[in-house]
Motif scaffolding. Sequence first.
Motif, mmCIF file in Angstrom:
data_model
loop_
_atom_site.group_PDB
_atom_site.id
_atom_site.type_symbol
_atom_site.label_atom_id
_atom_site.label_comp_id
_atom_site.label_asym_id
_atom_site.label_seq_id
_atom_site.Cartn_x
_atom_site.Cartn_y
_atom_site.Cartn_z
ATOM 1 N N TRP A 210 -3.123 -83.240 64.395
ATOM 2 C CA TRP A 210 -2.357 -83.445 65.644
ATOM 3 C C TRP A 210 -1.826 -84.875 65.718
ATOM 4 O O TRP A 210 -0.791 -85.123 66.341
ATOM 5 C CB TRP A 210 -3.234 -83.228 66.884
ATOM 6 C CG TRP A 210 -4.041 -81.984 66.980
ATOM 7 C CD1 TRP A 210 -5.314 -81.894 67.463
ATOM 8 C CD2 TRP A 210 -3.655 -80.633 66.657
ATOM 9 N NE1 TRP A 210 -5.741 -80.590 67.439
ATOM 10 C CE2 TRP A 210 -4.761 -79.798 66.953
ATOM 11 C CE3 TRP A 210 -2.500 -80.053 66.117
ATOM 12 C CZ2 TRP A 210 -4.747 -78.419 66.743
ATOM 13 C CZ3 TRP A 210 -2.482 -78.684 65.899
ATOM 14 C CH2 TRP A 210 -3.592 -77.886 66.219
ATOM 15 N N GLU A 211 -2.570 -85.823 65.127
ATOM 16 C CA GLU A 211 -2.194 -87.240 65.226
ATOM 17 C C GLU A 211 -1.325 -87.679 64.052
ATOM 18 O O GLU A 211 -1.017 -88.855 63.909
ATOM 19 C CB GLU A 211 -3.452 -88.117 65.239
ATOM 20 C CG GLU A 211 -4.407 -87.806 66.367
ATOM 21 C CD GLU A 211 -5.684 -88.627 66.250
ATOM 22 O OE1 GLU A 211 -5.961 -89.383 67.192
ATOM 23 O OE2 GLU A 211 -6.384 -88.519 65.219
ATOM 24 N N ALA A 212 -0.966 -86.729 63.190
ATOM 25 C CA ALA A 212 -0.192 -87.067 61.994
ATOM 26 C C ALA A 212 1.062 -86.199 61.899
ATOM 27 O O ALA A 212 1.627 -86.044 60.816
ATOM 28 C CB ALA A 212 -1.057 -86.906 60.742
ATOM 29 N N ASN A 213 1.482 -85.663 63.046
ATOM 30 C CA ASN A 213 2.652 -84.776 63.091
ATOM 31 C C ASN A 213 2.537 -83.608 62.129
ATOM 32 O O ASN A 213 3.530 -83.178 61.540
ATOM 33 C CB ASN A 213 3.925 -85.559 62.772
ATOM 34 C CG ASN A 213 4.732 -85.796 64.031
ATOM 35 O OD1 ASN A 213 4.405 -85.244 65.095
ATOM 36 N ND2 ASN A 213 5.767 -86.597 63.944
ATOM 37 N N GLY B 101 -12.381 -82.205 61.361
ATOM 38 C CA GLY B 101 -10.949 -81.984 61.525
ATOM 39 C C GLY B 101 -10.092 -83.008 60.808
ATOM 40 O O GLY B 101 -8.868 -82.947 60.836
ATOM 41 N N GLY B 102 -10.744 -83.996 60.160
ATOM 42 C CA GLY B 102 -10.010 -85.026 59.405
ATOM 43 C C GLY B 102 -9.443 -84.438 58.122
ATOM 44 O O GLY B 102 -9.957 -83.445 57.592
ATOM 45 N N ALA C 70 -2.458 -73.324 61.449
ATOM 46 C CA ALA C 70 -2.320 -71.985 62.010
ATOM 47 C C ALA C 70 -3.597 -71.641 62.767
ATOM 48 O O ALA C 70 -4.640 -71.423 62.153
ATOM 49 C CB ALA C 70 -2.057 -70.970 60.891
ATOM 50 N N LEU C 71 -3.472 -71.631 64.106
ATOM 51 C CA LEU C 71 -4.639 -71.245 64.912
ATOM 52 C C LEU C 71 -4.575 -69.731 65.140
ATOM 53 O O LEU C 71 -4.600 -69.255 66.268
ATOM 54 C CB LEU C 71 -4.640 -72.011 66.237
ATOM 55 C CG LEU C 71 -4.839 -73.533 66.124
ATOM 56 C CD1 LEU C 71 -4.715 -74.211 67.486
ATOM 57 C CD2 LEU C 71 -6.190 -73.869 65.497
ATOM 58 N N ALA D 197 -13.178 -78.600 65.663
ATOM 59 C CA ALA D 197 -12.834 -79.983 66.018
ATOM 60 C C ALA D 197 -11.379 -80.084 66.477
ATOM 61 O O ALA D 197 -11.062 -80.809 67.429
ATOM 62 C CB ALA D 197 -13.073 -80.900 64.823
ATOM 63 N N LEU D 198 -10.487 -79.348 65.814
ATOM 64 C CA LEU D 198 -9.077 -79.370 66.205
ATOM 65 C C LEU D 198 -8.891 -78.818 67.608
ATOM 66 O O LEU D 198 -8.151 -79.372 68.426
ATOM 67 C CB LEU D 198 -8.224 -78.534 65.235
ATOM 68 C CG LEU D 198 -8.076 -78.994 63.792
ATOM 69 C CD1 LEU D 198 -6.898 -78.283 63.126
ATOM 70 C CD2 LEU D 198 -7.873 -80.487 63.711
ATOM 71 N N GLU D 199 -9.587 -77.702 67.881
ATOM 72 C CA GLU D 199 -9.442 -77.086 69.205
ATOM 73 C C GLU D 199 -10.023 -77.986 70.287
ATOM 74 O O GLU D 199 -9.471 -78.098 71.382
ATOM 75 C CB GLU D 199 -10.080 -75.696 69.200
ATOM 76 C CG GLU D 199 -9.215 -74.724 68.408
ATOM 77 C CD GLU D 199 -9.794 -73.317 68.295
ATOM 78 O OE1 GLU D 199 -8.992 -72.381 68.119
ATOM 79 O OE2 GLU D 199 -11.032 -73.159 68.360
#
Lengths: 366, 131
Positions: free
Chosen positions: A252-255, A93-94, A261-262, A273-275
């Motif tokens: 999510w941690e970088a605004n 997710g990076g 788009a989920l 990883a994002l979820e």
Amino acid sequence: MTDKTVLNATHRALGARMVDFGGWDMPINYGSQIEEHHAVRRDAGMFDVSHMTVIDLHGARTREFLRHLLANSVDKLKVAGKALYSCMLNERGGVIDDLIVYYFDDSHFRLVVNAATRAKDIAWIERQARAFDVEVKERPEFAMIAVQGPNARAKVIGLLHEADRLRIEKLGKFSAAAAQGPRGMPLFVARTGYTGEDGFEIIVPEEHAIALWEALAKAGVVPAGLGARDTLRLEAGMNLYGQDMDEDVLPWEANLAWTVALDEGRDFIGRAALEAQKAAGVPRAMVGLVLDDKGVLRHGQKVLTAQGEGEILSGSFAPTLNKAVAFARIPAGDPGDIRVDIRGREVPVRLVKYPFVRDGKPCEGI
Amino acid sequence: MSEIPGDLKFLKSHEWARVEDDGLVRVGISDHAQSQLGDLVYVELPEVGADIKAGTGAAVVESVKAASDIYSPISGEVVEVNEILSDKPETINEDAYGDGWIFLVRPSDRAELDELLDANEYEELVENEDH
């Protein structure tokens, strides 16, 4: 060995101060960086961004490939010439890079990616493209000039072939189209940018780049360096890859949630990883800070909050505001009174919603 | 690049020192240094009365691009600071050898001045740096 854009000699002749930027010999400023910044906010400035990498993707399954490669959904691209900002993520997710994707037709899309990440981006894209039979073709023969500011569009349109003017005048934001420039040179004109001002980013064949630059200068567009570009994009609340996010930071941690788009049933790289992080709770938040006192917020300074320590990501003096602003990544939760450690002194700062500046004016509450 | 005044002495780190008629030593940064730093936006001045040591940080100048320590060319007591710089740090960009001075020192050891570069030596240093 540093790379040079086709405009290198032009910058040097203008007396630019040159620096190494991601392996490229680029102008950081020509004269006063602050004046260059103001020129873009108040009139029109131009940046040589030819160091950025243009990649064309061809193949019947290109759209399907990009639905897999990118965290934003290319399904939003329905009209030829439409553009989309997206992150390209790894399996964790990076963020591998942030980029703009342009839609020509379902078998041809174009990516514009960062210069400093060129090699790893191309390697990653090629590796992922194999399964989709998509051809990955770098276009080093293109130069790119960004023309930005409230008067930028008018100045560019004045240089176009008469037959193209009305069409380019009507070009919507985040859209692009082909047009003929001075002496019939073929241009790809996109209404995009990295300054918070209106304007165009123009892709031009290298052999015409100097003539285009000179025509723009004659039309009153002021050359501006990467220094001004950095303060402009920071004021506009735009992330810089490598400073505000990287391969160990999730959107999510970088605004950058607005770029993810989920959408149902789309299996893009990094989605799991994002979820998972979203479900578990995002540990850090990226916030905007303003320093009302004298001093300058800088990358790497320690940020002290009620929830623990964070750090300044992008930070600089903001010429439009005449004070320092920054992005910081801090622990999630109510931060209380925030202070920044500047050379051992704890200086109070103000948490704000950003962008700090839009369309030439400070935003409310800044 | 403006002419380097002949009465100045320099540190290799681009600070200048000028001995005034009253024996006090005025300190600033060179025109070359300000042009390398770019537009200055903040100057952290030393406290009047502070004891400073030659070759150590006495002030900080910040341009849009970076923060930079200013080393004192001479040891002694700070007797005056250039308050104008608090509101107009760009004065250093405009007049590095004149109105853009940073602080004034009552030297404790004038022999330290002999260790500094003279204007010609400094000019040579800058030329070599540029190539």
